[in-house]
Scaffold this motif. Structure first.
Motif, PDB file in Angstrom:
ATOM      1  N   MET A   1       0.824  -1.209   0.000  1.00  8.08           N
ATOM      2  CA  MET A   1       0.000   0.000   0.000  1.00  8.08           C
ATOM      3  C   MET A   1       0.860   1.262   0.000  1.00  8.08           C
ATOM      4  O   MET A   1       0.532   2.248  -0.671  1.00  8.08           O
ATOM      5  CB  MET A   1      -0.945  -0.013   1.205  1.00  8.08           C
ATOM      6  CG  MET A   1      -1.996  -1.119   1.143  1.00  8.08           C
ATOM      7  SD  MET A   1      -3.019  -1.240   2.627  1.00  8.08           S
ATOM      8  CE  MET A   1      -3.988   0.259   2.467  1.00  8.08           C
ATOM      9  N   GLU A   2       1.964   1.235   0.742  1.00  8.12           N
ATOM     10  CA  GLU A   2       2.871   2.382   0.744  1.00  8.12           C
ATOM     11  C   GLU A   2       3.508   2.576  -0.637  1.00  8.12           C
ATOM     12  O   GLU A   2       3.673   3.710  -1.109  1.00  8.12           O
ATOM     13  CB  GLU A   2       3.951   2.175   1.798  1.00  8.12           C
ATOM     14  CG  GLU A   2       3.439   2.274   3.226  1.00  8.12           C
ATOM     15  CD  GLU A   2       4.491   1.901   4.247  1.00  8.12           C
ATOM     16  OE1 GLU A   2       5.660   1.659   3.827  1.00  8.12           O
ATOM     17  OE2 GLU A   2       4.184   1.842   5.449  1.00  8.12           O
ATOM     18  N   LEU A   3       3.870   1.471  -1.280  1.00  5.42           N
ATOM     19  CA  LEU A   3       4.458   1.537  -2.614  1.00  5.42           C
ATOM     20  C   LEU A   3       3.462   2.109  -3.617  1.00  5.42           C
ATOM     21  O   LEU A   3       3.819   2.945  -4.466  1.00  5.42           O
ATOM     22  CB  LEU A   3       4.908   0.135  -3.036  1.00  5.42           C
ATOM     23  CG  LEU A   3       5.968   0.031  -4.144  1.00  5.42           C
ATOM     24  CD1 LEU A   3       7.253   0.720  -3.727  1.00  5.42           C
ATOM     25  CD2 LEU A   3       6.250  -1.440  -4.450  1.00  5.42           C
ATOM     26  N   ARG A   4       2.216   1.672  -3.516  1.00  5.96           N
ATOM     27  CA  ARG A   4       1.165   2.191  -4.410  1.00  5.96           C
ATOM     28  C   ARG A   4       0.961   3.684  -4.187  1.00  5.96           C
ATOM     29  O   ARG A   4       0.853   4.461  -5.135  1.00  5.96           O
ATOM     30  CB  ARG A   4      -0.156   1.466  -4.179  1.00  5.96           C
ATOM     31  CG  ARG A   4      -0.213   0.044  -4.698  1.00  5.96           C
ATOM     32  CD  ARG A   4      -1.609  -0.523  -4.520  1.00  5.96           C
ATOM     33  NE  ARG A   4      -2.567   0.156  -5.357  1.00  5.96           N
ATOM     34  CZ  ARG A   4      -3.789   0.511  -4.989  1.00  5.96           C
ATOM     35  NH1 ARG A   4      -4.184   0.299  -3.751  1.00  5.96           N
ATOM     36  NH2 ARG A   4      -4.612   1.103  -5.829  1.00  5.96           N
ATOM     37  N   ALA A   5       0.881   4.083  -2.915  1.00 10.69           N
ATOM     38  CA  ALA A   5       0.639   5.491  -2.604  1.00 10.69           C
ATOM     39  C   ALA A   5       1.781   6.379  -3.095  1.00 10.69           C
ATOM     40  O   ALA A   5       1.562   7.504  -3.558  1.00 10.69           O
ATOM     41  CB  ALA A   5       0.462   5.667  -1.093  1.00 10.69           C
ATOM     42  N   GLN A   6       3.001   5.858  -3.054  1.00 12.87           N
ATOM     43  CA  GLN A   6       4.167   6.644  -3.445  1.00 12.87           C
ATOM     44  C   GLN A   6       4.271   6.807  -4.956  1.00 12.87           C
ATOM     45  O   GLN A   6       4.658   7.865  -5.455  1.00 12.87           O
ATOM     46  CB  GLN A   6       5.437   5.989  -2.902  1.00 12.87           C
ATOM     47  CG  GLN A   6       6.718   6.786  -3.198  1.00 12.87           C
ATOM     48  CD  GLN A   6       7.946   6.120  -2.581  1.00 12.87           C
ATOM     49  OE1 GLN A   6       7.829   5.107  -1.871  1.00 12.87           O
ATOM     50  NE2 GLN A   6       9.112   6.679  -2.843  1.00 12.87           N
ATOM     51  N   TYR A   7       3.912   5.763  -5.689  1.00 16.49           N
ATOM     52  CA  TYR A   7       4.180   5.781  -7.131  1.00 16.49           C
ATOM     53  C   TYR A   7       2.917   5.735  -7.999  1.00 16.49           C
ATOM     54  O   TYR A   7       3.023   5.621  -9.224  1.00 16.49           O
ATOM     55  CB  TYR A   7       5.061   4.583  -7.514  1.00 16.49           C
ATOM     56  CG  TYR A   7       6.447   4.662  -6.940  1.00 16.49           C
ATOM     57  CD1 TYR A   7       7.387   5.571  -7.420  1.00 16.49           C
ATOM     58  CD2 TYR A   7       6.824   3.823  -5.889  1.00 16.49           C
ATOM     59  CE1 TYR A   7       8.665   5.638  -6.887  1.00 16.49           C
ATOM     60  CE2 TYR A   7       8.096   3.877  -5.343  1.00 16.49           C
ATOM     61  CZ  TYR A   7       9.013   4.791  -5.845  1.00 16.49           C
ATOM     62  OH  TYR A   7      10.269   4.864  -5.314  1.00 16.49           O
ATOM     63  N   LYS A   8       1.712   5.801  -7.427  1.00 12.24           N
ATOM     64  CA  LYS A   8       0.503   5.626  -8.226  1.00 12.24           C
ATOM     65  C   LYS A   8       0.359   6.690  -9.320  1.00 12.24           C
ATOM     66  O   LYS A   8      -0.013   6.377 -10.462  1.00 12.24           O
ATOM     67  CB  LYS A   8      -0.743   5.607  -7.343  1.00 12.24           C
ATOM     68  CG  LYS A   8      -1.007   6.905  -6.596  1.00 12.24           C
ATOM     69  CD  LYS A   8      -2.283   6.794  -5.771  1.00 12.24           C
ATOM     70  CE  LYS A   8      -2.589   8.104  -5.056  1.00 12.24           C
ATOM     71  NZ  LYS A   8      -3.845   8.006  -4.264  1.00 12.24           N
ATOM     72  N   ASP A   9       0.676   7.942  -9.013  1.00 10.57           N
ATOM     73  CA  ASP A   9       0.546   9.006 -10.012  1.00 10.57           C
ATOM     74  C   ASP A   9       1.591   8.857 -11.113  1.00 10.57           C
ATOM     75  O   ASP A   9       1.294   9.000 -12.306  1.00 10.57           O
ATOM     76  CB  ASP A   9       0.675  10.379  -9.347  1.00 10.57           C
ATOM     77  CG  ASP A   9      -0.468  10.672  -8.396  1.00 10.57           C
ATOM     78  OD1 ASP A   9      -1.546  10.086  -8.589  1.00 10.57           O
ATOM     79  OD2 ASP A   9      -0.272  11.471  -7.455  1.00 10.57           O
ATOM     80  N   THR A  10       2.831   8.568 -10.716  1.00 12.85           N
ATOM     81  CA  THR A  10       3.913   8.376 -11.698  1.00 12.85           C
ATOM     82  C   THR A  10       3.625   7.162 -12.572  1.00 12.85           C
ATOM     83  O   THR A  10       3.850   7.189 -13.783  1.00 12.85           O
ATOM     84  CB  THR A  10       5.261   8.193 -10.973  1.00 12.85           C
ATOM     85  OG1 THR A  10       5.479   9.286 -10.093  1.00 12.85           O
ATOM     86  CG2 THR A  10       6.400   8.107 -11.975  1.00 12.85           C
ATOM     87  N   PHE A  11       3.117   6.091 -11.941  1.00 10.90           N
ATOM     88  CA  PHE A  11       2.797   4.865 -12.670  1.00 10.90           C
ATOM     89  C   PHE A  11       1.711   5.120 -13.703  1.00 10.90           C
ATOM     90  O   PHE A  11       1.793   4.647 -14.846  1.00 10.90           O
ATOM     91  CB  PHE A  11       2.343   3.792 -11.671  1.00 10.90           C
ATOM     92  CG  PHE A  11       2.174   2.422 -12.266  1.00 10.90           C
ATOM     93  CD1 PHE A  11       3.236   1.529 -12.317  1.00 10.90           C
ATOM     94  CD2 PHE A  11       0.947   2.012 -12.762  1.00 10.90           C
ATOM     95  CE1 PHE A  11       3.075   0.267 -12.860  1.00 10.90           C
ATOM     96  CE2 PHE A  11       0.775   0.759 -13.304  1.00 10.90           C
ATOM     97  CZ  PHE A  11       1.848  -0.127 -13.350  1.00 10.90           C
TER      98      PHE A  11
END
Length: 516
Positions: A325-335
């Motif tokens: 969840m932390e990984l998603r929150a950190q990179y969701k916009d860039t992804f």
């Protein structure tokens, strides 16, 4: 030079198909990628499109004939059908107004009456159910417009109009059972044309079904999946802009209209809904009995068969989803910017499962009679819920896929599954299955095997729970995992270790990159 029209390449499990319907006749003009003929197998209906533009020169097989994989069905010649007819009859071009008048008289007078028949069902399908009539008796119909849907235990088959005209009589009502090639209705070519002409000249009149719409009923061609959504959300068809061929309203158009709120609800259905929602009289005990759909019957048989033929057990574990969840929150916009798709949880689970399957090949194997088949690849099926039932399209070679590829594939599968556009080959050959009941709020479940596979993973709802972490109590986002497996093939030790490996990979996603 003539271009051959060939049947599609059938999967290994499909030996032959049946020519269900020709949508073009010899001499008709054909555009590239236009639907020419439908081939019906025992599982899905396959569409054959034109490889080149031209004129349908000849058909080598008739409707109802049985054909094999890649068999030649017909040929397309050069030139357009309309152009050819114009060259043969130049006098007709000299008097276009007169020809138009003759056409109107013919339309008003009506033409030959023909029987509308059910499609030719494959040998494995004994009968079908009349699901929905999309046209009423006397209503103007254009050629190839859908008249009725026939639901079998595997697919929904569309019966289209053979020409411009109207239904004269309906022989099989909605809900009735019909056999292969049974008579459904009587159709008259040219009938209803006068009404259509009048509608073109006069402003459309609102009807009870239209509500506040000012467009006549049937004024727009609507795809079957779109019709269901329109009825479900009680939308005004006239307010939906169709992006399909000839203004055809597709499911994507309806979903867009729902999201934007641009399609107003009609007044009459709303009134009906209010009446239907009226509270029951105190003391009444209402019941409603509806027949089970054929697809639902088939799903039920397969689930019961899986439980009766496999020694199925389920083992459980839980995973801390905090790192993912932390990984998603950190990179969701860039992804999203980089790959034009949202970063979800399924990509992590598919990649983690692929790595775990390599380490525990028994979980990736299948049983064929008295043989065990070990697969040297990972093809993971992802369960998708649709209005008609559950389907399991397969992601191929997931070990070599990137997380972005997995997410794109799942989004595409979900969209086409709900539109009924998945091919038979896309739902066969999986070595492992993942099902996510968590999206519906399920906290824990026991998934049922998808034969001939020997294991299936169940994901569930992420819920915050107090957990002991390094001697302290912390609130962590936890998910229960369930692995159902066939004990004939997989020992309990391997099943538990497989699930523990999944847990470790998900709680420390860096392991996926390092393959440790």
């Amino acid at each position: 030079m003539a271009t051959e029209i060939k049947a599609p390449t059938f999967p290994e499990s499909v030996a032959e198909g049946t020519v269900a319907a020709w949508h073009k006749k010899p001499g008709d003009s054909v555009e590239r990628d236009e639907l020419i003929v439908e081939i019906e197998t025992d599982k899905v209906v396959l569409e054959v499109l034109a490889a080149e533009s031209g004129t349908l020169a000849e058909t080598l097989v008739e409707e109802g004939d049985t054909v094999e994989s890649e068999q030649i069905l017909g040929r397309i010649g050069e030139g357009g059908g309309a152009a050819a007819k114009s060259e043969d009859k130049p006098a007709a071009e000299d008097k276009p107004a007169a020809a138009s008048g003759d056409d109107k008289k013919a339309a008003q007078g009506g033409g030959e009456k023909v029987d509308v028949k059910a499609p030719t069902f494959p040998e494995s399908i004994q009968e079908g159910t009349v699901a929905t009539w999309h046209k009423k008796v006397g209503e103007a119909v254009k050629r190839d417009e859908v008249l009725v849907d026939i639901e079998t235990d595997k697919v929904v088959l569309e019966v289209v109009a053979p020409a411009d005209g109207a239904l004269v009589e309906i022989k099989a009502e909605e809900g009735s059972q019909v056999e292969s090639e049974a008579q459904l209705a009587v159709f008259q070519a040219g009938a209803g044309g006068g009404a259509a002409d009048t509608a073109d000249q006069e402003p459309p009149k609102a009807s009870a079904d239209d509500g506040d719409s000012d467009q006549e009923v049937g004024g727009k061609i609507v795809a079957p999946a779109a019709r269901k959504l329109i009825a479900e959300h009680d939308l005004d068809v006239s307010a939906i802009k169709g992006t399909g061929k000839d203004g055809r309203v597709l499911k994507e158009d309806v979903l867009k209209a729902v999201k934007e709120g641009s399609a107003k609800k009609s007044a009459a259905p709303a009134a009906k809904a209010s009446a239907a929602a009226a509270p029951a009289v105190e003391g009444e005990r209402p019941e409603k009995r509806v027949p089970m759909s054929r697809l639902r019957q088939t799903i039920a048989k397969r689930l019961v068969q899986a439980q009766q033929t496999a020694a199925m057990l389920t083992t459980y574990n839980e995973v801390d989803m905090g790192a993912v969840m932390e990984l998603r929150a950190q990179y969701k916009d860039t992804f999203l910017k980089a790959h034009d798709v949202k970063l979800g949880f399924m990509g992590f689970f598919v990649k983690a499962a692929s790595e775990a399957l390599k380490r525990y090949p028994d979980v990736n194997a299948s049983i064929d009679g008295t043989d065990i088949v070990y697969h040297g690849y990972q093809d993971i099926g992802v369960a998708v819920s649709t209005e008609r039932g559950l389907v399991v399209p397969v992601l191929r070679d997931t070990d070599s896929m990137k997380i972005a590829d997995v997410e794109k594939g799942i989004v595409d599968f979900g969209k086409r599954a709900r539109d009924g556009k998945l091919g038979i080959d896309e739902m066969q050959g999986g070595t492992f299955t993942i099902t996510n009941g968590g999206i519906f709020g399920s906290l824990m479940s026991t998934p049922i095997l998808n034969p001939p596979q020997t294991a299936i993973l169940g994901m569930h709802k992420i819920q915050e729970r107090p957990m002991a972490v390094n001697g302290k109590v912390e609130i962590r986002p936890m998910m229960y995992l369930a692995l159902s497996y066939d004990h004939r093939m997989i020992d309990g030790k391997d099943a538990v270790q497989f699930l523990v490996t999944l847990k470790e990979l998900l709680e420390d996603p860096a392991r996926l990159l390092l393959e440790i």
